[in-house]
Motif scaffolding. Structure first.
Motif, mmCIF file in Angstrom:
data_model
loop_
_atom_site.group_PDB
_atom_site.id
_atom_site.type_symbol
_atom_site.label_atom_id
_atom_site.label_comp_id
_atom_site.label_asym_id
_atom_site.label_seq_id
_atom_site.Cartn_x
_atom_site.Cartn_y
_atom_site.Cartn_z
ATOM 1 N N ARG A 204 1.228 -10.899 0.502
ATOM 2 C CA ARG A 204 2.044 -9.930 0.670
ATOM 3 C C ARG A 204 2.809 -9.032 -0.485
ATOM 4 N N LYS A 205 3.595 -10.056 -0.838
ATOM 5 C CA LYS A 205 4.458 -9.583 -1.998
ATOM 6 C C LYS A 205 3.802 -9.096 -3.241
ATOM 7 N N SER A 206 2.651 -9.732 -3.308
ATOM 8 C CA SER A 206 1.775 -9.384 -4.708
ATOM 9 C C SER A 206 1.248 -8.081 -4.389
ATOM 10 N N LEU A 207 0.398 -7.756 -3.312
ATOM 11 C CA LEU A 207 -0.254 -6.594 -2.658
ATOM 12 C C LEU A 207 0.972 -5.426 -2.857
ATOM 13 N N ALA A 208 2.209 -5.672 -2.169
ATOM 14 C CA ALA A 208 3.320 -4.711 -2.040
ATOM 15 C C ALA A 208 3.452 -4.237 -3.608
ATOM 16 N N ARG A 209 3.535 -5.191 -4.509
ATOM 17 C CA ARG A 209 3.852 -4.767 -5.875
ATOM 18 C C ARG A 209 2.819 -4.052 -6.523
ATOM 19 N N ALA A 210 1.599 -4.295 -6.104
ATOM 20 C CA ALA A 210 0.203 -3.386 -6.823
ATOM 21 C C ALA A 210 0.169 -2.066 -6.242
ATOM 22 N N ILE A 211 0.503 -2.067 -4.999
ATOM 23 C CA ILE A 211 0.481 -0.727 -4.210
ATOM 24 C C ILE A 211 1.587 0.161 -4.872
ATOM 25 N N ASN A 212 2.623 -0.502 -4.990
ATOM 26 C CA ASN A 212 4.082 0.391 -5.525
ATOM 27 C C ASN A 212 3.571 0.764 -6.822
ATOM 28 N N GLN A 213 2.950 -0.040 -7.694
ATOM 29 C CA GLN A 213 2.606 0.322 -9.117
ATOM 30 C C GLN A 213 1.503 1.538 -8.827
ATOM 31 N N LEU A 214 0.587 1.367 -8.084
ATOM 32 C CA LEU A 214 -0.361 2.363 -7.895
ATOM 33 C C LEU A 214 0.458 3.939 -7.452
ATOM 34 N N MET A 215 1.418 3.750 -6.881
ATOM 35 C CA MET A 215 2.268 5.195 -6.644
ATOM 36 C C MET A 215 2.669 5.601 -7.653
ATOM 37 N N THR A 216 3.140 4.935 -8.844
ATOM 38 C CA THR A 216 3.576 5.537 -9.964
ATOM 39 C C THR A 216 2.758 6.484 -10.709
ATOM 40 N N GLU A 217 1.457 6.257 -10.319
ATOM 41 C CA GLU A 217 0.346 6.994 -11.187
ATOM 42 C C GLU A 217 0.006 8.174 -10.276
ATOM 43 N N SER A 218 -1.123 8.720 -10.683
ATOM 44 C CA SER A 218 -1.705 9.927 -9.998
ATOM 45 C C SER A 218 -2.397 10.026 -8.617
ATOM 46 N N MET A 219 -2.365 8.753 -8.252
ATOM 47 C CA MET A 219 -3.002 8.391 -7.064
ATOM 48 C C MET A 219 -2.025 8.652 -5.902
ATOM 49 N N ARG A 220 -2.399 9.184 -4.765
ATOM 50 C CA ARG A 220 -1.463 9.524 -3.529
ATOM 51 C C ARG A 220 -1.885 8.593 -2.534
ATOM 52 N N VAL A 221 -0.838 7.708 -1.875
ATOM 53 C CA VAL A 221 -1.361 6.506 -0.714
ATOM 54 C C VAL A 221 -0.626 6.985 0.511
ATOM 55 N N ILE A 222 -1.597 6.872 1.648
ATOM 56 C CA ILE A 222 -1.159 7.011 3.037
ATOM 57 C C ILE A 222 -1.189 5.636 3.756
#
Length: 536
Positions: A204-222
């Protein structure tokens, strides 16, 4: 043609996606009436709400998974000829959900039947096959595709499982595989419906870091979530849905307050904040208060001195050792928790107990006083056991009412093939009342939300008053009040004649009635014994 996010939008406050007065048709009814919602290019959203409120239906409407009765969705990030599109190109949206997992496993079950007839039983669909299927069909794989797949696998920490067959993956491992599949498209919008379910704490922590990292790029997350701690730091806004309608929406800090969350879920909840993370404490009252749980129907069958004995139990798949010389005894009067990271062997133990693993007959295993393979039938074993698990939930694909699913627990069948007796109907009705699911019990089971199905499966497991209740992540997909209610009901079940075998990745959800703990890692026992000795 690839419709990429316009560079001028990144980091700006311009429209990214506009939901304009939509009403959604869900089978024979209309929900989310006149819904308006706007996501801007510098925003990431979390969606919260009770089970069955319409969260998953809303996000499915964004990629065309359910039809609109009225209104429109404007994909401001995708352009053709200078104008935003009203139908999104398929490669611009990535989507991951339990329903997608279930659909994939249904397809794999069909493929296994075809391979059986064709004499190709050695063939399997691997995690890598699933990941590459995220690229649009119609072209061969390139070196760039393979390089990207390696990068995505590294980001999600799944390099070690990409060669494995998908039927051997745990729920959490399958969830991460599906996220990798979605990322292969480099989508502009990534929709994650309960992505943390089934993952151990480290994952969970690893995936949370990965998703947080993706959010700093052009991809938007819901992100659709049931736990406040899963609302990640880079989430900027929160949308509440209740009763099939938008309830409230706004910036995260304004939305995640004790008053708002208590109003959303209909019980007294206190939001706590710690270093930018959110969490909850609760005081149940009003409609969420848990009823008392007394034994329902006949008492469980008499339990032997030892319910389960495993001696030097070893399970191998080729070079992979799933269990390595496990020695374990579950005695009468004991409630056990099994802990361990994804892939540690927890699910393998459950399959051995349930008779779903052929290698069980090649090991020294005693269930309810009888050696495995000594002439007992699978049904003789299962009549003593109730089961609640994501694996069962994936398998339960027959179209039948929720009431029939509960009643099928008397026969340990996937489906109901005979009418329950008056006494059995009374037991069903009592568990329906205990779980407060009267409003959904007559609905088609496959129309219910993930969390609602989990409540139905608990009732199914308990109607026959089993000697042993196996609960594998019982809180998957449950909203806050239902999670609290289930844990309190399991607490009370654990003090009756029914023994608990409890598997969880959330240590904070270990019940007080748990007396012993078995801790695994990579198929080996790390510790086992009395709860206080192992956990301390």
């Amino acid at each position: 043609m690839r419709y990429a996010l316009c560079e001028s939008y990144v980091g700006s406050h311009k429209p990214f996606l506009t939901v304009d007065s939509i009403t959604v048709r869900l089978r024979d009814r209309l929900i989310l009436p006149d819904t308006t919602w706007k996501i801007r290019t510098d925003e990431h959203w979390a969606i919260l709400g009770p089970n069955g409120s319409g969260k998953s239906t809303l996000v499915r409407s964004l990629w065309g998974g359910v039809p609109l009765r009225s209104g429109r969705i404007i994909y401001d990030f995708a352009h053709r000829g200078g104008h935003p599109l009203s139908v999104p190109p398929k490669e611009t949206i990535g989507y991951v959900s339990f329903e997608m997992h279930q659909s994939l496993m249904e397809h794999e079950a069909l493929q296994e039947e075809i391979r059986e007839y064709a004499g190709k039983t050695e063939e399997v669909t691997t995690a890598q096959d699933v990941i590459f299927s995220g690229i649009l069909a119609g072209r061969p794989l390139t070196d760039e595709d393979e390089k990207k797949a390696r990068g995505v696998a590294g980001l999600l920490d799944i390099q070690g499982l990409i060669a494995r067959g998908i039927t051997s993956l745990s729920t959490g491992e399958m969830r991460k595989t599906l996220i990798a599949r979605a990322l292969m498209k480099s989508p502009n919008l990534l929709i994650l419906d309960e992505p943390f379910d089934g993952l151990d704490e480290a994952s969970r922590k690893s995936l949370a870091r990965a998703i947080n990292q993706l959010m700093t790029e052009s991809m938007r997350v819901i992100l659709v979530a049931h736990r406040l701690e899963e609302v990640l730091p880079n989430i900027t806004h929160v949308l509440f849905i209740k009763g099939g309608r938008l309830f409230k929406q706004g910036p995260k800090e304004e939305m995640l307050t004790s008053e708002n969350i208590s109003s959303l879920y209909g019980c007294t909840l206190r939001v706590e904040r710690n270093n930018g993370q959110f969490g909850l404490s609760h005081e149940l009252d009003g409609p969420a208060k848990t009823p008392s749980v007394s034994p329902v129907g006949n008492p469980p069958l008499e339990a032997p001195a030892n319910l389960i004995v495993m001696k030097d139990t070893t399970i191998r798949y080729g070079r992979l050792t799933a269990l390595d010389r496990l020695n374990w005894v579950m005695g009468k009067g004991e409630n056990w928790a099994i802990l361990g990271p994804n892939g540690s062997g927890k699910s393998t133990i459950l399959r051995l107990i349930l008779g779903d693993h052929l290698q069980g007959y090649a090991n020294d295993i005693i269930l309810f006083g009888r050696p495995k393979g000594s002439g007992e039938t699978l049904w003789e074993i299962k009549k003593r056991i109730g089961i609640v698990s994501s694996e069962l939930q994936v398998q339960y694909r027959k179209k039948m009412s929720a009431y029939e699913v509960i009643a099928s627990g008397f026969y340990d069948s996937i489906g109901l093939y005979q009418s329950p007796t008056p006494e059995q109907k009374e037991a069903v009705d009592r568990w329906v009342a205990h779980l407060r699911i009267e409003d959904i019990v007559r609905e088609p089971y496959h129309h219910l939300s993930y969390g609602q199905r989990r409540l139905i499966l608990l009732a199914r497991a308990m109607v026959k008053s089993p000697v042993l209740l196996i609960v594998d992540e019982p809180c998957h997909g449950l909203d806050i009040p239902n999670r609290i209610r289930i844990l309190e009901i399991l607490e009370k079940i654990g003090s009756t004649g029914t023994h608990l075998l409890y598997v969880t990745n959330h240590k904070e959800e270990i019940l007080n009635c748990i007396s012993h703990v078995l801790q695994l890692e990579k198929g080996k026992v790390v510790r086992q014994g009395k709860r206080e000795e192992v956990l301390n």
